[in-house]
Scaffold this motif. Structure first.
Motif, PDB file in Angstrom:
ATOM      1  N   ARG A 198       1.178  -1.045   0.477  1.00 47.32           N
ATOM      2  CA  ARG A 198       0.017  -0.278  -0.029  1.00 47.32           C
ATOM      3  C   ARG A 198       0.908   1.106   0.343  1.00 47.32           C
ATOM      4  O   ARG A 198       1.814   1.370   0.462  1.00 47.32           O
ATOM      5  CB  ARG A 198      -0.660  -0.062   0.933  1.00 47.32           C
ATOM      6  CG  ARG A 198      -1.535   1.182   1.436  1.00 47.32           C
ATOM      7  CD  ARG A 198      -2.399   1.322   2.512  1.00 47.32           C
ATOM      8  NE  ARG A 198      -2.785   2.632   2.988  1.00 47.32           N
ATOM      9  CZ  ARG A 198      -2.365   3.723   3.813  1.00 47.32           C
ATOM     10  NH1 ARG A 198      -1.148   3.116   5.065  1.00 47.32           N
ATOM     11  NH2 ARG A 198      -2.816   4.365   4.791  1.00 47.32           N
ATOM     12  N   VAL A 199       0.772   2.590  -1.102  1.00 47.97           N
ATOM     13  CA  VAL A 199       1.132   3.215  -0.569  1.00 47.97           C
ATOM     14  C   VAL A 199       0.713   4.914   0.011  1.00 47.97           C
ATOM     15  O   VAL A 199       0.031   4.757   0.113  1.00 47.97           O
ATOM     16  CB  VAL A 199       1.809   3.985  -2.528  1.00 47.97           C
ATOM     17  CG1 VAL A 199       1.952   5.191  -2.336  1.00 47.97           C
ATOM     18  CG2 VAL A 199       2.209   2.674  -3.507  1.00 47.97           C
ATOM     19  N   VAL A 200       1.462   5.018   0.869  1.00 50.73           N
ATOM     20  CA  VAL A 200       1.030   6.182   2.236  1.00 50.73           C
ATOM     21  C   VAL A 200       0.978   7.006   1.742  1.00 50.73           C
ATOM     22  O   VAL A 200       0.502   8.345   1.521  1.00 50.73           O
ATOM     23  CB  VAL A 200       2.281   5.478   3.158  1.00 50.73           C
ATOM     24  CG1 VAL A 200       1.499   6.688   4.601  1.00 50.73           C
ATOM     25  CG2 VAL A 200       1.872   4.145   3.957  1.00 50.73           C
ATOM     26  N   MET A 208       6.686   6.717  -0.237  1.00 49.29           N
ATOM     27  CA  MET A 208       6.658   6.004   1.315  1.00 49.29           C
ATOM     28  C   MET A 208       5.491   5.058   0.889  1.00 49.29           C
ATOM     29  O   MET A 208       4.416   5.142   0.485  1.00 49.29           O
ATOM     30  CB  MET A 208       5.883   7.129   2.106  1.00 49.29           C
ATOM     31  CG  MET A 208       6.009   6.029   3.418  1.00 49.29           C
ATOM     32  SD  MET A 208       5.917   7.418   5.162  1.00 49.29           S
ATOM     33  CE  MET A 208       5.644   6.514   6.125  1.00 49.29           C
ATOM     34  N   PHE A 209       5.568   3.281   1.241  1.00 45.79           N
ATOM     35  CA  PHE A 209       4.130   2.953   1.504  1.00 45.79           C
ATOM     36  C   PHE A 209       5.097   0.884   2.498  1.00 45.79           C
ATOM     37  O   PHE A 209       5.547   1.766   3.328  1.00 45.79           O
ATOM     38  CB  PHE A 209       4.920   1.198   0.091  1.00 45.79           C
ATOM     39  CG  PHE A 209       6.153   1.464  -0.715  1.00 45.79           C
ATOM     40  CD1 PHE A 209       6.518   0.200   0.052  1.00 45.79           C
ATOM     41  CD2 PHE A 209       7.369   1.912  -0.769  1.00 45.79           C
ATOM     42  CE1 PHE A 209       8.167  -0.612   0.024  1.00 45.79           C
ATOM     43  CE2 PHE A 209       8.765   1.724  -1.145  1.00 45.79           C
ATOM     44  CZ  PHE A 209       9.117   0.351  -1.109  1.00 45.79           C
ATOM     45  N   VAL A 252       1.257   6.813   8.576  1.00 44.71           N
ATOM     46  CA  VAL A 252       2.028   5.669   9.757  1.00 44.71           C
ATOM     47  C   VAL A 252       3.209   6.466  10.209  1.00 44.71           C
ATOM     48  O   VAL A 252       3.895   7.343   9.155  1.00 44.71           O
ATOM     49  CB  VAL A 252       2.837   4.727   8.587  1.00 44.71           C
ATOM     50  CG1 VAL A 252       3.407   3.808   9.521  1.00 44.71           C
ATOM     51  CG2 VAL A 252       1.281   4.112   7.617  1.00 44.71           C
ATOM     52  N   PHE A 253       3.275   6.031  11.038  1.00 50.24           N
ATOM     53  CA  PHE A 253       4.116   6.668  11.951  1.00 50.24           C
ATOM     54  C   PHE A 253       4.863   5.793  12.928  1.00 50.24           C
ATOM     55  O   PHE A 253       4.222   4.662  12.930  1.00 50.24           O
ATOM     56  CB  PHE A 253       4.075   7.442  13.633  1.00 50.24           C
ATOM     57  CG  PHE A 253       2.894   9.254  12.279  1.00 50.24           C
ATOM     58  CD1 PHE A 253       3.537  10.079  12.340  1.00 50.24           C
ATOM     59  CD2 PHE A 253       1.753   8.651  12.372  1.00 50.24           C
ATOM     60  CE1 PHE A 253       3.091  10.987  11.596  1.00 50.24           C
ATOM     61  CE2 PHE A 253       1.059   9.755  11.114  1.00 50.24           C
ATOM     62  CZ  PHE A 253       1.540  10.850  11.477  1.00 50.24           C
ATOM     63  N   ILE A 259      13.782   4.881  10.482  1.00 50.93           N
ATOM     64  CA  ILE A 259      14.842   3.268   9.975  1.00 50.93           C
ATOM     65  C   ILE A 259      15.108   3.815   8.471  1.00 50.93           C
ATOM     66  O   ILE A 259      15.782   3.347   7.625  1.00 50.93           O
ATOM     67  CB  ILE A 259      14.861   2.233  10.887  1.00 50.93           C
ATOM     68  CG1 ILE A 259      14.820   2.612  12.575  1.00 50.93           C
ATOM     69  CG2 ILE A 259      15.971   1.228  10.316  1.00 50.93           C
ATOM     70  CD1 ILE A 259      14.308   1.260  12.776  1.00 50.93           C
ATOM     71  N   ALA A 260      13.971   3.176   7.926  1.00 56.06           N
ATOM     72  CA  ALA A 260      13.257   3.389   6.451  1.00 56.06           C
ATOM     73  C   ALA A 260      13.798   4.793   5.808  1.00 56.06           C
ATOM     74  O   ALA A 260      14.540   4.118   4.759  1.00 56.06           O
ATOM     75  CB  ALA A 260      12.043   2.049   5.941  1.00 56.06           C
ATOM     76  N   SER A 261      14.003   5.693   5.825  1.00 55.16           N
ATOM     77  CA  SER A 261      14.200   6.952   5.204  1.00 55.16           C
ATOM     78  C   SER A 261      15.602   7.167   5.741  1.00 55.16           C
ATOM     79  O   SER A 261      15.926   7.487   4.342  1.00 55.16           O
ATOM     80  CB  SER A 261      13.200   8.041   6.564  1.00 55.16           C
ATOM     81  OG  SER A 261      13.502   8.820   5.716  1.00 55.16           O
TER      82      SER A 261
END
Length: 319
Positions: A198-200, A208-209, A252-253, A259-261
């Motif tokens: 799912r794309v956020v 961001m997904f 999403v938080f 970390i992904a960023s």
């Protein structure tokens, strides 16, 4: 908002055959009809993205009043701060969408071969928008049937971004930049959805997904890099991290987001970095090859462990 707003009888004439979808209320008349407090109404109006001033424009229909009265009556179950946050999210999303749609409709309306007026096309687009929204709402309600609006989930969070976007945006004209971003966002969206994710949100040069399944997320990451070959996009980089996150108002938080960023920002052009948790989940999958690397020192993390994700030379992805 009061828990049970009073039903008011307006002194204005209301013919029996009045169209429920014809705007009949100004902003101030709408507030009075709903019986809500003026201070809250000002906050909500501003959160929706409108100027805080009285106007004579008719903005609300009988159908709007009926819908708003339902929410006003149930306001006791939702704190004011949540209501304002929801209004702000709706306002910001709708404002950006409307600006883009208005530009597109004006371009179409300038074509002499188009038989419809701007007003007709706008009305049709609004109807289509309602259809798409209803379908997305039905799917969202199914996904969240057993969860509250603010809920913790264990998810894979991913970021994909364009390498060297800042310098690139200075070298190409705006039309080419728009085309590039459109291709990147649309095709990344397709890859994520096709793999069950799912794309956020999109962030200009980044997408961001989220994924439930680490194997699907890894496969999607590899396919995302192929977009650079197929659509002549610049090199991309991807970061994936697994962990508990909070979903709120469609966003999403949590630490996996951070970390992904950081992983995406640290990845070399054309590569994907994943955290240890994701690596453990997909380690036995013969479609992938995981390469060790030194710990990363990035903002907020002095020793961030990561692996480089690559397609296995002899794995199914390369058959």
């Amino acid at each position: 908002m009061p828990e049970d707003p009073p039903s008011r009888t307006d002194s204005r004439e209301r013919p029996d055959n009045a169209d429920a979808n014809t705007p009949r209320y100004t902003r101030d008349e709408l507030i009075a009809e709903l019986g809500i407090e003026s201070d809250f109404a000002e906050k909500a109006w501003n959160a929706f993205g409108f100027v805080r001033r009285s106007a004579d424009d008719k903005v609300a229909t009988e159908s709007d009043v009926a819908a708003l009265r339902m929410f006003a009556a149930s306001s006791g179950a939702m704190p004011e701060s949540t209501q304002i946050a929801m209004a702000r999210a709706i306002g910001q999303t709708m404002s950006r969408l409307a600006d883009w749609q208005a530009d597109q409709l004006r371009e179409i309306a300038d074509d002499p071969d188009i038989p419809w007026t701007l007003e007709q096309m706008s009305a049709a687009l609004g109807q289509v928008q309602q259809l798409i929204w209803r379908r997305h709402m039905a799917l969202a309600l199914e996904r969240h049937a057993d969860h509250s609006a603010d809920e913790q989930f264990d998810l894979i969070v991913g970021f994909a971004d364009i390498v060297g976007y800042t310098s690139l945006s200075r070298r190409i004209d705006l039309d080419d930049l728009e085309s590039l971003l459109g291709s990147f966002e649309d095709d990344t969206f397709d890859v994520v959805v096709d793999h069950g994710g799912r794309v956020v949100k999109t962030l200009g040069d980044a997408v961001m997904f989220t994924f439930d399944d680490a194997h699907a997320a890894a496969a999607a990451a590899i396919r995302i890099h192929e977009l650079s070959e197929n659509d002549h996009l610049p090199p991309l980089r991807v970061g994936l991290a697994r962990g508990p996150v909070l979903t709120r108002l469609g966003d999403v938080f949590g630490e996996p987001v951070n970390i992904a960023s950081r992983l995406a920002g640290s990845a070399r052009p054309g590569t994907t970095l994943i955290d240890d948790t994701t690596a453990e989940e997909i380690g036995a999958d013969d479609r992938f090859y995981l390469k060790s690397m030194p710990s990363l020192r990035v903002r907020g993390y002095k020793h961030l462990k990561a692996r480089v994700l690559e397609p296995h030379r002899d794995g199914p992805l390369n058959d």
